[in-house]
Design an enzyme around this catalytic site. Structure first.
Site, PDB file in Angstrom:
ATOM      1  N   ARG A 298      11.269   8.832   0.878  1.00 43.82           N
ATOM      2  CA  ARG A 298      11.322   9.289   2.280  1.00 43.82           C
ATOM      3  C   ARG A 298      10.952   8.130   3.186  1.00 43.82           C
ATOM      4  NH1 ARG A 298       5.926   8.799   2.974  1.00 43.82           N
ATOM      5  NH2 ARG A 298       4.671   9.320   1.177  1.00 43.82           N
TER       6      ARG A 298
ATOM      7  N   HIS B 216      -2.332  -3.581  -2.333  1.00 41.76           N
ATOM      8  CA  HIS B 216      -1.226  -2.639  -2.286  1.00 41.76           C
ATOM      9  C   HIS B 216      -0.080  -3.300  -1.513  1.00 41.76           C
ATOM     10  CE1 HIS B 216       0.569   1.503  -1.712  1.00 41.76           C
ATOM     11  NE2 HIS B 216       1.250   0.768  -0.854  1.00 41.76           N
TER      12      HIS B 216
HETATM   13  P1  ADP Z   1      -0.351   9.133  -5.839  1.00 41.90           P
HETATM   14  O1  ADP Z   1       1.059   9.538  -6.053  1.00 41.90           O
HETATM   15  O2  ADP Z   1      -1.320  10.230  -6.162  1.00 41.90           O
HETATM   16  O3  ADP Z   1      -0.597   8.481  -4.525  1.00 41.90           O
HETATM   17  P2  ADP Z   1      -0.350   6.483  -7.122  1.00 41.90           P
HETATM   18  O4  ADP Z   1       0.261   6.247  -8.452  1.00 41.90           O
HETATM   19  O5  ADP Z   1       0.392   5.987  -5.951  1.00 41.90           O
HETATM   20  O6  ADP Z   1      -0.652   8.062  -6.995  1.00 41.90           O
HETATM   21  O7  ADP Z   1      -1.815   5.901  -7.104  1.00 41.90           O
HETATM   22  C1  ADP Z   1      -2.703   6.149  -6.042  1.00 41.90           C
HETATM   23  C2  ADP Z   1      -3.780   5.080  -5.974  1.00 41.90           C
HETATM   24  O8  ADP Z   1      -4.563   5.040  -7.173  1.00 41.90           O
HETATM   25  C3  ADP Z   1      -3.244   3.671  -5.837  1.00 41.90           C
HETATM   26  O9  ADP Z   1      -2.979   3.358  -4.479  1.00 41.90           O
HETATM   27  C4  ADP Z   1      -4.372   2.847  -6.411  1.00 41.90           C
HETATM   28  O10 ADP Z   1      -5.416   2.717  -5.461  1.00 41.90           O
HETATM   29  C5  ADP Z   1      -4.884   3.714  -7.528  1.00 41.90           C
HETATM   30  N1  ADP Z   1      -4.195   3.369  -8.794  1.00 41.90           N
HETATM   31  C6  ADP Z   1      -3.143   4.015  -9.341  1.00 41.90           C
HETATM   32  N2  ADP Z   1      -2.762   3.417 -10.504  1.00 41.90           N
HETATM   33  C7  ADP Z   1      -3.589   2.384 -10.698  1.00 41.90           C
HETATM   34  C8  ADP Z   1      -3.715   1.373 -11.722  1.00 41.90           C
HETATM   35  N3  ADP Z   1      -2.906   1.336 -12.781  1.00 41.90           N
HETATM   36  N4  ADP Z   1      -4.688   0.453 -11.578  1.00 41.90           N
HETATM   37  C9  ADP Z   1      -5.512   0.473 -10.509  1.00 41.90           C
HETATM   38  N5  ADP Z   1      -5.461   1.391  -9.518  1.00 41.90           N
HETATM   39  C10 ADP Z   1      -4.515   2.332  -9.600  1.00 41.90           C
END
Ligand code: ADP
Length: 449
Positions: free
Chosen positions: A292, A208
């Site tokens: 934010r 991340h």
């Molecule tokens: P939220 O808004 O619910 O936090 P995100 O889009 O930021 O959703 O995704 C949350 C987490 O889900 C990410 O930090 C990652 O761990 C996992 N994730 C999301 N999209 C993917 C993807 N395309 N491939 C692998 N992991 C993913």
């Protein structure tokens, strides 16, 4: 500049914003729920107003009460902090209607980047790398199956309005995709009031990596480089650092420039974070934009010397960013540990209650952002984070040593905190090497039973 700002939040971020206000010679009005009546930072506020009972819905999330407090205190602006109402475009719009400046983006820019489908579309225009997947929302099973075939399994179904790690389903084959598509739509409608879902490629092993950006009302945007927040438990970040270990500077530089372009395209004023997943070949894919200030903003402040909270207030007051991209250089390395009142030895059971002992770490390169003092009672009603321990040093190696030293010094009791786990992590050879993925911590905890 504003004369008076209302801080629509609590805990460490309320204190962080109060400090920024005072350094800008702005009066800070704090609000508090009945559960936070004894919060020590209220004594530092120019005025403190009770806005209701402990339940967040009746206090920190209650828009009429916050607006009443703002009008009673006659403030020029409201800072939402993070969590609570920070990403609610309707709140930003109500502030505008009431002629109170919302310290953050316009409701339009927030809505544009807050919706995952709309955000992906804008990112594509700004040439920011995104996951391969459906162009927009999708509800036709056959079409979804066709796209999944093209991009290859596994794929992930996500809700356009999703957040907090909810509303996502990983599908490893076509039958799973077909079964999950409809259910995901229904679930999204129930949870977020918007049934739109989309699909994208699912990355098995990723880090991340997120980019801090700032935009102003004069059309300028800059980036403040990246943070690596791969150490997570249940999608909650546990340790964050900047810069990202081992990331090629040229590569992240071009991704970060894209992130700045994205908020410029969205006519975004304020602080934002563009989150990415990075694969083992250092390819980046945008996840989402957080509209934010983030919990982990201090590591970026430490490596760039830019005060992000002060900047966001100045930007809302109409000032220019006043920084040139080429002057924003990375200096040294910074690490942050989120100190949660939880017991890592008991499956992270919340550990609210009275803090008898509170002896924070100090010394060179150590920063503690916390609202806790000895005798403070951690209320059980909110998020368990009681502070953040941040270090800065010339190199990552020195920052790791410094964080371990600071964690050993820091004494909090009898409530339990996550610090023993974080000390283990500072000594962990995989973490020390740099580059662990987002599932590393969960695997480690599972292996330890
Ligand atoms: P939220 O808004 O619910 O936090 P995100 O889009 O930021 O959703 O995704 C949350 C987490 O889900 C990410 O930090 C990652 O761990 C996992 N994730 C999301 N999209 C993917 C993807 N395309 N491939 C692998 N992991 C993913």
């Amino acid at each position: 500049m504003f004369k008076r700002v209302l801080i629509a939040n609590r805990g460490e971020i309320a204190l962080r914003i109060l400090r920024a206000c005072h350094e800008l010679d702005v009066e800070a009005v704090c609000v508090y729920s009945e559960a936070d009546r004894e919060a020590p930072y209220l004594r530092l506020a120019d005025r403190a107003i009770c806005i209701g009972p402990a339940r967040a819905k009746d206090s920190y999330l209650n828009i009429p009460r916050l607006i009443s407090a703002a009008e009673v205190a006659d403030v020029d602006a409201i800072h939402p902090g993070y969590g609570f109402l920070a990403e609610r475009a309707d709140f930003a719009a109500i502030c505008r209607d009431c002629k109170i400046e919302f310290i953050g983006p316009s409701p339009e820019a927030m809505a544009k980047l807050g919706d995952k489908v709309e955000c992906k579309r804008t990112a594509k225009l700004a040439k920011v790398p995104i996951f391969p997947g459906s162009e927009g929302a999708i509800d036709d099973e056959d079409e979804a199956a066709k796209i999944a075939e093209e991009i290859g399994y596994p794929v992930i179904i996500k809700a356009a309005a999703g957040g907090g790690g909810r509303g996502m389903r990983v599908c490893r084959n076509e039958p799973a995709l077909r079964t999950n598509l409809r259910a995901a739509g229904q679930e999204a409608l129930a949870a977020f009031g918007n049934g739109a879902v989309f699909i994208e490629k699912f990355l098995e092993h990723a880090r991340h990596v997120e980019v801090q950006v700032l935009g102003d009302k004069h059309g300028h945007a800059v980036h403040l480089w990246e943070r690596d927040c791969s150490l997570q438990r249940r999608h909650q970040k546990v340790v964050e650092e900047a810069p990202g270990p081992g990331i090629e500077r040229k590569k992240i530089g071009s991704v970060a420039e894209g992130a700045a372009r994205l908020i410029k395209t969205a006519e975004y004023a304020g602080a934002a974070t563009v989150e990415f997943l990075m694969d083992d070949k250092q390819n980046f894919y945008m996840l989402e934009v957080n509209t934010r200030v983030q919990v982990e903003h201090p590591v970026t402040e430490m490596i760039t010397g830019v005060d992000i909270v002060k900047k966001s207030i100045q930007i809302a007051a109409g000032e220019e960013i006043g920084l040139r991209q080429k002057d924003i250089q990375v200096r040294g390395h910074s690490i942050e540990c989120r100190i949660n009142a939880e017991d890592p030895a008991k499956n992270f059971m919340p550990s609210a209650g009275k803090v008898e002992t509170y002896e924070p770490a100090g010394g060179p390169g150590v920063r503690v952002d916390s609202h806790v003092v000895p005798g403070y009672r951690v209320p059980p009603n909110y998020d368990s984070m009681v502070g953040k321990l941040i270090v800065h040093a010339d190199t990552r190696e020195e920052a790791l040593v410094r964080m371990a030293r600071a964690l050993r010094e820091f004494r909090v009791g009898p409530i339990k905190t996550t610090m023993p786990l974080q000390l283990d992590l500072m000594l962990n050879s995989d973490f020390r090497k740099g580059g662990v993925d987002i599932h590393y911590l969960e695997r480690l905890l599972k292996a330890q039973g």
